[in-house]
Scaffold this motif. Structure first.
Motif, PDB file in Angstrom:
ATOM      1  N   ILE A  38       8.277  -3.054  10.627  1.00  0.00           N
ATOM      2  CA  ILE A  38       7.015  -2.434  10.232  1.00  0.00           C
ATOM      3  C   ILE A  38       7.108  -0.930  10.451  1.00  0.00           C
ATOM      4  N   GLU A  39       6.650  -0.167   9.482  1.00  0.00           N
ATOM      5  CA  GLU A  39       6.711   1.286   9.554  1.00  0.00           C
ATOM      6  C   GLU A  39       6.081   1.798  10.848  1.00  0.00           C
ATOM      7  N   ASP A  40       6.789   2.665  11.564  1.00  0.00           N
ATOM      8  CA  ASP A  40       6.360   3.238  12.840  1.00  0.00           C
ATOM      9  C   ASP A  40       6.218   2.194  13.939  1.00  0.00           C
ATOM     10  N   GLY A  41       6.645   0.961  13.676  1.00  0.00           N
ATOM     11  CA  GLY A  41       6.656  -0.062  14.721  1.00  0.00           C
ATOM     12  C   GLY A  41       5.348  -0.775  14.950  1.00  0.00           C
ATOM     13  N   PRO A  75      -5.023  -4.104   0.309  1.00  0.00           N
ATOM     14  CA  PRO A  75      -3.645  -4.567   0.555  1.00  0.00           C
ATOM     15  C   PRO A  75      -3.475  -5.014   2.008  1.00  0.00           C
ATOM     16  N   SER A  76      -2.646  -6.014   2.199  1.00  0.00           N
ATOM     17  CA  SER A  76      -2.376  -6.498   3.551  1.00  0.00           C
ATOM     18  C   SER A  76      -1.412  -5.558   4.258  1.00  0.00           C
ATOM     19  N   TYR A 128       3.368  -2.103   4.807  1.00  0.00           N
ATOM     20  CA  TYR A 128       4.317  -1.550   5.771  1.00  0.00           C
ATOM     21  C   TYR A 128       5.534  -2.419   6.092  1.00  0.00           C
ATOM     22  N   LEU A 129       5.540  -3.694   5.713  1.00  0.00           N
ATOM     23  CA  LEU A 129       6.615  -4.577   6.162  1.00  0.00           C
ATOM     24  C   LEU A 129       7.801  -4.546   5.203  1.00  0.00           C
ATOM     25  N   GLY A 150       7.747  -2.522   1.799  1.00  0.00           N
ATOM     26  CA  GLY A 150       6.325  -2.223   1.788  1.00  0.00           C
ATOM     27  C   GLY A 150       6.040  -0.885   1.120  1.00  0.00           C
ATOM     28  N   ASN A 151       4.790  -0.705   0.674  1.00  0.00           N
ATOM     29  CA  ASN A 151       4.393   0.532  -0.005  1.00  0.00           C
ATOM     30  C   ASN A 151       3.073   1.024   0.585  1.00  0.00           C
TER      31      ASN A 151
END
Length: 709
Positions: free
Chosen positions: A394-397, A463-464, A469-470, A481-482
């Motif tokens: 996941i973006e930035d954790g 959006p989920s 982010y995943l 992810g976008n």
């Protein structure tokens, strides 16, 4: 009527005694003093009379319209009969689950009209409804949202049916009442509750010739106002491929464990229920033998854990006002482990590991007035939803999103034959500016045999976290992810005409359903161009407008209580508009046709049912983007037929039940896709094969129940 339920309730003490009629329709009069006797059987009106001890009496049951007495709770002001609801609700009861030998939602929906189920290897089974994908369908268990979507979908194979009373399905937008993810409809799984039994237990075993071995059991008890239950089980599947590859199987081996429990404190005017559900699945994705010596392989393991706890408070204020407060907290963990497997020395070495975690908190509070004698009733509520995700993918954790809403629905009945139900929902989303969501439902009864339902609704879907982010990648998938996605919004129309007629033992029913859905800024998976990788990367993007429209016809004929025939056809059209300003694309409405039929024949004295389930899945065209050229291309999935057959037989006053049958009689394994193949992240190119089933199989299901009233 063989095996009807008989209840004797003392007029003096209120004490109840229960019995069941024998194969000749006879029951012993066990009344101890002057009593009310109630006789009930599925498909017949419950009969009430008075009786005194040691006296004989002949009572005649009256057939009634199929399902008319089923009580539904989804989106209702108060629990009510399905025919009274302003929504068209499909109810799939425990008896239908047993007849199909269905272990999970995937198997239950496989033959249902207007629902398409698609299989994927690691991501499981996903569904679409009325041309809308599973990301537009909200899944609930006793009103609590199910978390853990992959590729936007809930894996239907993870939704177990061992302790389920029935499943309620509303096809159509329910965004006013249930918010995001409800553009396409609602699937609410209602679990069993012990209401009258002092003590009871149930054990169940299931085997299928492909290598499925399931076992589950439950125990429940009631003492005064206290009710407690616990259930659990294990599902095992050894994997399958066509042809048999011994290692890299198309259908992945998996093992599931689940434990559910609840405690209820039930008073006259209120009920408190605490429930807990735990699910664990281990799925193995064994890789092929590696060149040149075929002595090693790279294997993956995916472990899914879902743990949900909820507290539900229901009370009645006066005669007609109801209050519900539902709080829930759910945790979803997905573990991935990659191993280097030395098949000569029988050693495994961990090469890679990651864990993705999601937590979901829900608070829903509703107050409603439901008085059949009043012209105005209402439902007012708040619906708070918070989701948090963390992990290396996941973006930035770590990321989170909140959706907080208030909604109001008013039912106005100027005439007994006419109802209007406008609704409105105000939404505050922590990441997206949400529009005001509103709806209008109308129900008209032009004749005692007819009903007309019409609705308009506006929808909204943010959006989920996974779409935003995943990053998900394995041997078959590569999805990015976008974080720049826009939220979807929609306009939906629906018109349903229903007719039912009862003449002695013959019951006829007919429904025609017209629907139209338009989604703006539809989110779709598309390939990322210019990247040369073994598994092409895909990402989510807004492609413009999307339309699904069509009609559905259902007919039913019953000679009660022996024969029941149901059949239906649905024509669904789908169209993409304004995909991108830079893409030369001529939109075209793409149509597909599905047909299904169900036949049940009952031998009452033998307490035996014969069941046949058939479905024709028509040619399914779709557009996708060519991963190499970036052009939109048209493709399709070829048509196919499915058929299942089962025999269900009860013994020992229905304590022991056996169901045996044949599934997938046409021996389907995979079906060819041509062209775009749907444009998904795990398919594409000419000649893509889509998984359908694991071939023709036979199954046996054995269930034994013990109840002490």
């Amino acid at each position: 009527m063989p095996f009807a339920h008989v209840c004797f309730e003392s007029l003096e003490s209120g004490t109840q005694h229960h019995g069941i009629t024998d194969e000749n329709g006879l029951a012993e009069n066990i009344a101890v003093d002057r009593s009310i006797v109630a006789v009930s059987f599925v498909g017949f009106e419950t009969l009430y009379d008075t009786i005194v001890p040691a006296k004989s009496k002949i009572l005649a049951l009256k057939p009634t319209i199929v399902n008319i007495n089923e009580v539904v709770v989804t989106a209702q002001y108060a629990p009510q009969r399905v025919d009274k609801s302003i929504y068209k609700i499909k109810v799939l009861g425990a008896q239908q689950i047993d007849k199909k030998g269905a272990n999970n939602l995937n198997e239950l929906f496989a033959n249902e009209l207007n629902i398409r189920v698609q299989q994927t290897g690691v991501l499981g089974a996903k569904m679409s409804i009325r041309g809308l994908g599973g990301e537009h369908v909200k899944f609930l268990i006793d009103g609590v949202p199910v978390i853990g979507r992959l590729d936007g979908n809930i894996d239907l194979g993870q939704l177990n049916l061992s302790n389920v009373d029935h499943v309620e399905v509303i096809e159509g937008p329910m965004s006013v009442i249930y918010g995001s993810n409800a553009l396409g409809g609602i699937v609410n799984i209602i679990t069993k509750e012990n209401r009258n039994t002092r003590f009871g237990a149930n054990v169940e075993g299931y085997v299928e010739s492909v290598g499925v071995y399931n076992f589950n059991g439950s125990a429940y008890a009631r003492k005064k106002n206290n009710i407690i239950s616990i259930s659990g089980g294990r599902n095992f599947f050894g994997g399958y491929s066509d042809p048999d590859t011994s290692r890299a199987q198309q259908w992945k081996p998996k093992e599931q464990y689940f434990v559910d429990g609840y405690y209820i404190y039930d008073q006259k005017n209120y009920k408190i229920k605490y429930s807990s559900q735990f699910f664990n699945e281990k799925l193995k994705n064994n890789g092929p033998l590696r060149y040149p010596y075929n002595e090693t392989a790279i294997d993956n393991e995916f472990i899914t854990r879902r743990f949900t706890n909820s507290l539900d408070y229901n009370t009645k204020i006066g005669k007609y006002r109801y209050v519900q407060v539902l709080g829930a907290f759910a945790m979803y963990d997905r573990y991935r482990r990659d191993y280097y497997n030395d098949l000569v020395n029988l050693q495994k070495y961990l090469q890679y590991a990651d864990t993705t975690k999601f937590q979901d908190a829900t608070l829903r509070s509703v107050i409603s007035k439901s008085d059949e004698g009043s012209k105005v009733n209402y439902q007012l509520g708040i619906d708070f939803h918070y989701e948090h995700g963390s992990g290396v993918k996941i973006e930035d954790g770590s990321q989170s999103i909140g959706d907080y809403a208030a909604f109001l629905s008013i039912k106005y009945e100027p005439l007994k034959i006419l109802q209007f139900q406008p609704g409105i929902r105000y939404i505050y989303n922590t990441r997206y500016e949400a529009p005001l969501v509103y709806s209008l439902n109308i129900k008209w009864l032009p004749h005692e045999l007819m009903n007309v339902r019409a609705s308009y609704s506006r929808g909204f879907r943010a959006p989920s976290l996974k779409e935003l982010y995943l990053d998900f990648e394995d041997i078959n998938h590569n999805v990015k992810g976008n974080p720049n996605l826009k939220a979807e919004n929609s306009h939906n129309f629906n018109l349903v005409y229903g007719y039912s007629h009862e003449l002695n033992k013959d019951i006829y029913s007919f429904d025609i359903d017209l629907f139209y859905n338009k989604i703006n800024d539809l989110i779709k998976l598309v390939p990322i161009l210019g990247i040369n990788e073994k598994v092409p990367p895909y990402t989510y993007t807004n492609i413009g407008n999307y339309i699904s429209q069509g009609f559905q016809v259902d007919v039913s004929y019953t000679v009660y209580p022996r024969i029941k025939i149901q059949a239906g056809v649905v024509e669904t059209g789908r169209k993409y508009n304004n995909i991108a300003d830079s893409v030369q694309f001529e939109p075209e409405m793409l149509y597909s046709t599905d047909v299904n039929a169900t036949v049940t024949y009952s031998i009452l004295k033998a307490d035996m049912d014969f069941n046949l389930f058939y479905k024709y899945n028509g040619k399914y065209p779709d557009y996708g983007i060519n991963a190499e050229t970036g052009e939109w291309v048209k493709g399709y999935i070829e048509p196919f037929n499915t058929m299942d057959f089962s025999v269900m037989k009860s013994f020992v006053n229905r304590s022991l039940q056996l169901t045996a049958g044949v599934k997938n009689m046409f021996n389907n394994t995979s079906i060819r896709g041509v062209g775009s193949g749907g444009g998904s992240a795990h398919s594409g190119g000419a000649g893509t094969n889509f998984l359908i089933g694991w071939g023709r199989t036979v199954f046996l299901k054995v269930s034994y129940s013990f109840n002490k009233f």
